[in-house]
Motif scaffolding. Structure first.
Motif, PDB file in Angstrom:
ATOM      1  N   ARG A  50     -12.839  63.774  25.701  1.00 13.72           N
ATOM      2  CA  ARG A  50     -14.215  63.723  25.221  1.00 13.72           C
ATOM      3  C   ARG A  50     -14.171  63.604  23.696  1.00 13.72           C
ATOM      4  O   ARG A  50     -14.012  64.620  23.011  1.00 13.72           O
ATOM      5  N   PRO A  51     -14.268  62.369  23.165  1.00 11.84           N
ATOM      6  CA  PRO A  51     -14.086  62.174  21.724  1.00 11.84           C
ATOM      7  C   PRO A  51     -15.134  62.883  20.863  1.00 11.84           C
ATOM      8  O   PRO A  51     -14.822  63.343  19.782  1.00 11.84           O
ATOM      9  N   LEU A  52     -16.375  62.992  21.319  1.00  5.10           N
ATOM     10  CA  LEU A  52     -17.397  63.654  20.502  1.00  5.10           C
ATOM     11  C   LEU A  52     -17.094  65.137  20.302  1.00  5.10           C
ATOM     12  O   LEU A  52     -17.335  65.690  19.240  1.00  5.10           O
ATOM     13  N   GLU A  53     -16.562  65.768  21.341  1.00  4.93           N
ATOM     14  CA  GLU A  53     -16.188  67.185  21.252  1.00  4.93           C
ATOM     15  C   GLU A  53     -14.744  67.372  20.815  1.00  4.93           C
ATOM     16  O   GLU A  53     -14.299  68.501  20.618  1.00  4.93           O
ATOM     17  N   GLU A  54     -13.976  66.263  20.729  1.00  5.89           N
ATOM     18  CA  GLU A  54     -12.542  66.312  20.449  1.00  5.89           C
ATOM     19  C   GLU A  54     -11.857  67.255  21.433  1.00  5.89           C
ATOM     20  O   GLU A  54     -11.094  68.141  21.060  1.00  5.89           O
ATOM     21  N   MET A  55     -12.122  67.042  22.722  1.00  7.51           N
ATOM     22  CA  MET A  55     -11.623  67.921  23.762  1.00  7.51           C
ATOM     23  C   MET A  55     -10.959  67.097  24.868  1.00  7.51           C
ATOM     24  O   MET A  55     -11.468  66.039  25.250  1.00  7.51           O
ATOM     25  N   LEU A  56      -9.828  67.576  25.332  1.00  4.46           N
ATOM     26  CA  LEU A  56      -9.124  66.964  26.450  1.00  4.46           C
ATOM     27  C   LEU A  56      -9.204  67.915  27.629  1.00  4.46           C
ATOM     28  O   LEU A  56      -8.803  69.076  27.531  1.00  4.46           O
ATOM     29  N   GLU A  57      -9.747  67.455  28.732  1.00  9.53           N
ATOM     30  CA  GLU A  57      -9.810  68.244  29.952  1.00  9.53           C
ATOM     31  C   GLU A  57      -8.825  67.648  30.947  1.00  9.53           C
ATOM     32  O   GLU A  57      -8.695  66.428  31.039  1.00  9.53           O
ATOM     33  N   PHE A  58      -8.108  68.498  31.664  1.00 12.64           N
ATOM     34  CA  PHE A  58      -7.236  67.987  32.702  1.00 12.64           C
ATOM     35  C   PHE A  58      -7.269  68.915  33.901  1.00 12.64           C
ATOM     36  O   PHE A  58      -7.589  70.097  33.781  1.00 12.64           O
ATOM     37  N   ALA A  59      -6.957  68.367  35.052  1.00 11.99           N
ATOM     38  CA  ALA A  59      -6.922  69.138  36.287  1.00 11.99           C
ATOM     39  C   ALA A  59      -5.673  68.744  37.053  1.00 11.99           C
ATOM     40  O   ALA A  59      -5.232  67.597  37.012  1.00 11.99           O
ATOM     41  N   ILE A  60      -5.098  69.712  37.734  1.00  7.37           N
ATOM     42  CA  ILE A  60      -3.886  69.493  38.530  1.00  7.37           C
ATOM     43  C   ILE A  60      -4.036  70.271  39.834  1.00  7.37           C
ATOM     44  O   ILE A  60      -4.409  71.441  39.823  1.00  7.37           O
ATOM     45  N   HIS A  61      -3.734  69.629  40.932  1.00  4.74           N
ATOM     46  CA  HIS A  61      -3.667  70.338  42.217  1.00  4.74           C
ATOM     47  C   HIS A  61      -2.213  70.771  42.405  1.00  4.74           C
ATOM     48  O   HIS A  61      -1.304  69.954  42.274  1.00  4.74           O
ATOM     49  N   ALA A  62      -1.995  72.033  42.652  1.00  3.26           N
ATOM     50  CA  ALA A  62      -0.622  72.533  42.754  1.00  3.26           C
ATOM     51  C   ALA A  62      -0.435  73.342  44.033  1.00  3.26           C
ATOM     52  O   ALA A  62      -1.352  74.010  44.500  1.00  3.26           O
ATOM     53  N   THR A  63       0.762  73.222  44.590  1.00  2.00           N
ATOM     54  CA  THR A  63       1.162  74.055  45.719  1.00  2.00           C
ATOM     55  C   THR A  63       2.446  74.784  45.350  1.00  2.00           C
ATOM     56  O   THR A  63       3.236  74.297  44.539  1.00  2.00           O
ATOM     57  N   ILE A  64       2.638  75.933  45.930  1.00  2.00           N
ATOM     58  CA  ILE A  64       3.811  76.767  45.635  1.00  2.00           C
ATOM     59  C   ILE A  64       4.612  76.950  46.914  1.00  2.00           C
ATOM     60  O   ILE A  64       4.056  77.261  47.960  1.00  2.00           O
ATOM     61  N   ALA A  65       5.923  76.733  46.824  1.00  2.00           N
ATOM     62  CA  ALA A  65       6.823  76.888  47.968  1.00  2.00           C
ATOM     63  C   ALA A  65       7.980  77.791  47.581  1.00  2.00           C
ATOM     64  O   ALA A  65       8.196  78.082  46.397  1.00  2.00           O
ATOM     65  N   LYS A  66       8.739  78.203  48.569  1.00  2.00           N
ATOM     66  CA  LYS A  66       9.924  79.034  48.327  1.00  2.00           C
ATOM     67  C   LYS A  66      10.848  78.329  47.346  1.00  2.00           C
ATOM     68  O   LYS A  66      11.085  77.131  47.469  1.00  2.00           O
ATOM     69  N   GLY A  67      11.366  79.072  46.357  1.00  2.00           N
ATOM     70  CA  GLY A  67      12.179  78.485  45.288  1.00  2.00           C
ATOM     71  C   GLY A  67      13.596  78.204  45.673  1.00  2.00           C
ATOM     72  O   GLY A  67      14.090  78.482  46.713  1.00  2.00           O
TER      73      GLY A  67
END
Length: 67
Positions: A50-67
């Motif tokens: 958003r250049p007027l607000e000088e803001m970067l928004e991001f979203a990520i879908h994440a899943t967690i599994a046994k390491g």
């Protein structure tokens, strides 16, 4: 789980501060996290600047599994 990060970067030798927050939400129907060591898989990554607000928004879908 929520965390806030702040950093600095330089453009033409001018330091610019920035920050972001990290919010992780667990579905109550899934119960407690079962493993102490886990692997995070990220998908559906999107970003919007958003250049007027000088803001970067991001979203990520994440899943967690046994390491």
């Amino acid at each position: 789980m929520y965390a806030l990060s702040t950093r600095m970067f330089s453009i033409d030798r001018v330091s610019v501060p920035y920050s972001w927050n990290h919010t992780i939400t667990y579905g109550p129907s899934k119960g407690k996290m079962p493993y102490l060591v886990q692997t995070l898989h990220a998908s559906a990554i999107s970003a919007l600047y958003r250049p007027l607000e000088e803001m970067l928004e991001f979203a990520i879908h994440a899943t967690i599994a046994k390491g």
